[in-house]
Scaffold this motif. Structure first.
Motif, PDB file in Angstrom:
ATOM      1  N   GLY A 127       2.075   9.795  17.596  1.00  0.00           N
ATOM      2  CA  GLY A 127       2.799  11.048  16.202  1.00  0.00           C
ATOM      3  C   GLY A 127       1.006  11.019  15.382  1.00  0.00           C
ATOM      4  N   GLN A 128       1.920  11.647  14.235  1.00  0.00           N
ATOM      5  CA  GLN A 128       0.520  12.219  13.316  1.00  0.00           C
ATOM      6  C   GLN A 128       0.595  11.386  12.499  1.00  0.00           C
ATOM      7  OE1 GLN A 128      -1.080  14.398  13.963  1.00  0.00           O
ATOM      8  NE2 GLN A 128      -0.219  14.903  15.759  1.00  0.00           N
ATOM      9  N   LEU A 129       0.647  10.109  12.863  1.00  0.00           N
ATOM     10  CA  LEU A 129      -0.026   8.988  11.198  1.00  0.00           C
ATOM     11  C   LEU A 129      -1.290   9.130  11.164  1.00  0.00           C
ATOM     12  CD1 LEU A 129       2.257   6.077  12.806  1.00  0.00           C
ATOM     13  CD2 LEU A 129       2.966   7.307  11.267  1.00  0.00           C
ATOM     14  N   SER A 130      -1.606   8.590   9.846  1.00  0.00           N
ATOM     15  CA  SER A 130      -2.693   7.928   9.013  1.00  0.00           C
ATOM     16  C   SER A 130      -3.271   7.293   9.938  1.00  0.00           C
ATOM     17  CB  SER A 130      -2.728   7.725   7.481  1.00  0.00           C
ATOM     18  OG  SER A 130      -1.648   6.787   7.272  1.00  0.00           O
ATOM     19  N   VAL A 131      -4.692   6.668   9.562  1.00  0.00           N
ATOM     20  CA  VAL A 131      -4.929   5.594  10.167  1.00  0.00           C
ATOM     21  C   VAL A 131      -4.603   4.441   9.510  1.00  0.00           C
ATOM     22  CG1 VAL A 131      -7.142   3.665   9.772  1.00  0.00           C
ATOM     23  CG2 VAL A 131      -7.804   6.865  10.616  1.00  0.00           C
ATOM     24  N   ARG A 132      -4.009   4.645   7.969  1.00  0.00           N
ATOM     25  CA  ARG A 132      -3.826   3.421   7.732  1.00  0.00           C
ATOM     26  C   ARG A 132      -2.037   2.991   7.580  1.00  0.00           C
ATOM     27  NH1 ARG A 132      -3.109   0.985   2.194  1.00  0.00           N
ATOM     28  NH2 ARG A 132      -1.063   0.231   1.805  1.00  0.00           N
ATOM     29  N   GLN A 159       1.182  -9.747   4.636  1.00  0.00           N
ATOM     30  CA  GLN A 159       0.489 -10.799   4.312  1.00  0.00           C
ATOM     31  C   GLN A 159      -0.843 -10.751   5.530  1.00  0.00           C
ATOM     32  OE1 GLN A 159      -0.571 -13.524   2.470  1.00  0.00           O
ATOM     33  NE2 GLN A 159       1.395 -12.629   1.185  1.00  0.00           N
ATOM     34  N   SER A 160       0.119 -10.570   7.193  1.00  0.00           N
ATOM     35  CA  SER A 160      -0.961 -10.347   8.388  1.00  0.00           C
ATOM     36  C   SER A 160      -2.050  -8.958   8.626  1.00  0.00           C
ATOM     37  CB  SER A 160      -0.408 -10.473   9.367  1.00  0.00           C
ATOM     38  OG  SER A 160       0.899 -11.072   9.511  1.00  0.00           O
ATOM     39  N   LEU A 161      -1.584  -8.241   7.174  1.00  0.00           N
ATOM     40  CA  LEU A 161      -2.561  -6.963   6.924  1.00  0.00           C
ATOM     41  C   LEU A 161      -4.217  -7.114   6.229  1.00  0.00           C
ATOM     42  CD1 LEU A 161       0.136  -4.810   7.396  1.00  0.00           C
ATOM     43  CD2 LEU A 161      -1.738  -4.605   8.799  1.00  0.00           C
ATOM     44  N   LEU A 162      -3.305  -8.220   5.243  1.00  0.00           N
ATOM     45  CA  LEU A 162      -5.253  -8.722   4.845  1.00  0.00           C
ATOM     46  C   LEU A 162      -5.640  -9.308   5.208  1.00  0.00           C
ATOM     47  CD1 LEU A 162      -2.761 -10.032   1.773  1.00  0.00           C
ATOM     48  CD2 LEU A 162      -3.620  -7.795   1.522  1.00  0.00           C
ATOM     49  N   PRO A 163      -7.250  -9.062   5.221  1.00  0.00           N
ATOM     50  CA  PRO A 163      -7.350  -8.388   3.334  1.00  0.00           C
ATOM     51  C   PRO A 163      -7.546  -6.697   3.729  1.00  0.00           C
ATOM     52  CG  PRO A 163      -9.544  -8.947   4.445  1.00  0.00           C
ATOM     53  CD  PRO A 163      -8.457  -9.284   4.886  1.00  0.00           C
ATOM     54  N   ILE A 165      -5.634  -4.518   4.655  1.00  0.00           N
ATOM     55  CA  ILE A 165      -4.716  -3.615   3.866  1.00  0.00           C
ATOM     56  C   ILE A 165      -4.264  -4.257   2.966  1.00  0.00           C
ATOM     57  CG2 ILE A 165      -2.975  -1.785   5.102  1.00  0.00           C
ATOM     58  CD1 ILE A 165      -4.166  -1.326   7.362  1.00  0.00           C
ATOM     59  N   GLN A 166      -3.707  -3.458   1.968  1.00  0.00           N
ATOM     60  CA  GLN A 166      -3.296  -3.757   1.098  1.00  0.00           C
ATOM     61  C   GLN A 166      -1.591  -3.756   0.864  1.00  0.00           C
ATOM     62  OE1 GLN A 166      -5.058  -5.158  -2.605  1.00  0.00           O
ATOM     63  NE2 GLN A 166      -6.625  -6.445  -2.008  1.00  0.00           N
ATOM     64  N   CYS A 167      -0.780  -3.600   1.602  1.00  0.00           N
ATOM     65  CA  CYS A 167       0.998  -2.849   0.802  1.00  0.00           C
ATOM     66  C   CYS A 167       1.798  -3.691   0.784  1.00  0.00           C
ATOM     67  CB  CYS A 167       1.067  -2.209   2.739  1.00  0.00           C
ATOM     68  SG  CYS A 167       1.065  -3.221   3.801  1.00  0.00           S
ATOM     69  N   GLU A 171       6.440   0.068   1.799  1.00  0.00           N
ATOM     70  CA  GLU A 171       4.707   0.590   2.517  1.00  0.00           C
ATOM     71  C   GLU A 171       5.397   0.927   4.315  1.00  0.00           C
ATOM     72  OE1 GLU A 171       1.358   1.564   0.559  1.00  0.00           O
ATOM     73  OE2 GLU A 171       1.859  -0.409   0.374  1.00  0.00           O
ATOM     74  N   ILE A 172       5.415  -0.828   4.137  1.00  0.00           N
ATOM     75  CA  ILE A 172       6.490  -1.905   6.173  1.00  0.00           C
ATOM     76  C   ILE A 172       7.039  -1.014   5.940  1.00  0.00           C
ATOM     77  CG2 ILE A 172       6.469  -3.251   7.555  1.00  0.00           C
ATOM     78  CD1 ILE A 172       4.155  -4.937   5.453  1.00  0.00           C
ATOM     79  N   LEU A 173       8.199  -0.474   5.364  1.00  0.00           N
ATOM     80  CA  LEU A 173       9.563  -0.485   5.942  1.00  0.00           C
ATOM     81  C   LEU A 173       9.605   1.341   5.533  1.00  0.00           C
ATOM     82  CD1 LEU A 173      12.918  -1.693   6.771  1.00  0.00           C
ATOM     83  CD2 LEU A 173      13.294  -0.417   3.883  1.00  0.00           C
ATOM     84  N   ALA A 174       8.892   2.003   5.631  1.00  0.00           N
ATOM     85  CA  ALA A 174       8.604   3.471   5.631  1.00  0.00           C
ATOM     86  C   ALA A 174       8.208   3.502   6.833  1.00  0.00           C
ATOM     87  CB  ALA A 174       8.133   4.247   4.309  1.00  0.00           C
TER      88      ALA A 174
END
Length: 474
Positions: A127-132, A159-163, A165-167, A171-174
């Protein structure tokens, strides 16, 4: 009001037993398919092996789908006819066209495990997703269990994405919505109701009972065992017949979509499903032939139907219908697989000619649009399938790659960029290895602008150590 009989016309459900069997057969590997066929022959007396001479290359009597020759980037369209399916499915042979022996090292033919998480991650990378968003998507996939459900809360994922990536949960739902569009349909759901809704949304809008089934899955699925279909019909203010139709549609769905994709047994060897050969400058695609006998209808039992009693005749007719369904679906599986591989050869002839560095970006959506099938069907048709080529036996997945824009306005596939990185590292001075930043600069000089972190990611995928670990004194 007086009780009375009333007849009405209606459509049948889309997910018929025949369709479910066709989808099941399509996603099987060659070895799994062989086991499935053997089990069917043992359990159904109307199925039998045709002990006549197996089909040969160039046999005009073969009812196989036409192969396709491709050359100079252009394709000669294959002609598919209904009679290619074996006259209402009376005879079938999955392996057609090629009869060569695979006399290479057996270790090279061992199947790589293909778990649900590998299957999802592979699709996500196309897919055409950003790195984030890609990092978030991979974390979501890691939290999906073997049944295909997301068991972690969005807050726990954050919490698992910290530190790094802060979201926010939104944003995760999207990103989760993107994951839920992957194959198998229904994956990534957080409960049974959402799983069923995802599958219903994938059906045509005119599917009988779809709208009402969606309402039941959304608001009443947990209470359905307690109040029954009558209670649901009363709460939704609809006729009992409509509620039963919607319930039948819900029962035809898969409550455990992740179980469709599982690891193969250990020490399983690769059996190629297709063969790509070069003949007079043209690429030709055929289904593989392992000299297997043909599967056919047992004529003795079929003739017994006319003379058997009512109960025996009913049993034999049912088994005869099952046998015909199986033969037709097996033939359709071969035709679908051939269509897909022919498309891959048209799109990736440069890959076959020059190797991974010539692999162009290609996604499931592009192939689905060209062959006129759904993306999930394409995913099933290439899952755990292998093709024998002049470059060896490779998985069909190798023909797909995500793309990165180039300065010339085109795209370079991620696989091609990895191959470029590999060659640059192989040619580097062992006393002064190339850093990731220097590799990025060299790729940019060739017209492929890649960030340093992307180079680092590809280098890790290639199992290439960092520059300071590659220093050698010549």
């Amino acid at each position: 009001m007086k009780p009375r009989l009333q007849t009405s016309l209606g459509q049948h459900l889309v997910l018929t037993p025949q369709l479910r069997q066709a989808l099941h057969l399509l996603q099987l590997s060659a070895l799994e398919l062989e086991a499935e066929i053997n089990a069917a022959v043992e359990s159904n007396p109307l199925l039998d092996w045709d002990e006549s001479e197996p089909l040969r290359v160039g046999d005009d009597s073969a009812d196989a789908p036409a192969a396709e020759a491709v050359g100079d980037g252009e394709a000669k369209d294959a002609e598919f006819r209904d009679d290619d399916w074996g006259q209402s499915g009376e005879a079938w042979q999955e392996s057609r066209g090629w009869q060569g022996d695979d006399d290479g090292d057996p270790v090279d033919r061992m199947v790589q495990t293909d778990s649900l998480h590998d299957h999802l991650a592979w699709q996500l990378n196309l897919g055409q997703l950003s790195v984030r968003d890609l990092r978030i998507g991979l974390m979501l996939i890691d939290a999906i269990d073997d049944d295909g459900y997301l068991r972690e809360s969005l807050d726990a994922i954050a919490q698992s994405l910290l530190p790094e990536i802060q979201c926010t949960p939104d944003e995760i739902l999207a990103v989760l919505r993107h994951v839920q569009r992957l194959d198998p349909v229904g994956v990534g759901a957080r409960d049974l109701g959402e799983c069923l809704v995802l599958q219903l949304d994938n059906l045509p809008d005119d599917t009988p009972g779809r709208t009402l089934a969606r309402r039941i899955a959304t608001d009443h699925i947990d209470r359905l065992p307690r109040i029954g279909i009558e209670g649901v019909a009363a709460e939704l203010c609809c006729e009992l017949e409509r509620a039963e139709q919607a319930l039948a549609l819900l029962r035809s769905l898969d409550p455990r979509p992740g179980a469709q994709i599982g690891d193969l047994p250990a020490n399983t060897y690769v059996t190629p499903d297709c063969v790509i050969t070069r003949q007079q400058g043209m690429w030709r695609v055929t289904l593989a032939n392992e000299r297997q006998p043909r599967l056919t209808i047992h004529r003795g039992y079929e003739q017994m139907i006319q003379h058997a009693g009512s109960s025996d005749a009913g049993y034999l007719r049912g088994r005869l219908q099952e046998a015909r369904w199986l033969l037709k679906n097996l033939a359709q599986r071969g035709e679908t697989l051939l269509k897909v591989v022919q498309c891959l050869v048209r799109e990736q002839s440069g890959f076959l000619e020059f190797g991974p560095q010539a692999l162009r970006p290609l996604t499931l959506r592009e192939v689905a649009a060209e062959v006129g099938l759904h993306e999930s069907t394409i995913s099933r048709s290439i899952s755990r399938k292998y093709v024998r080529t002049p470059r060896g036996t490779i998985p069909l997945r190798a023909f797909f790659a995500s793309g990165i824009g180039t300065e010339g306005g085109g795209e370079a596939s991620s696989i091609a960029i990895q191959e470029m990185i590999k060659r640059l590292v192989e040619a580097e001075n062992p006393r002064k290895p190339l850093s990731d930043a220097r590799l990025a600069e060299m790729l940019k000089a060739t017209g492929v602008p890649v960030a340093r972190r992307t180079v680092a990611k590809y280098r890790e995928l290639l199992s290439i150590p960092s520059s300071h670990e590659r220093v050698r004194v010549a």
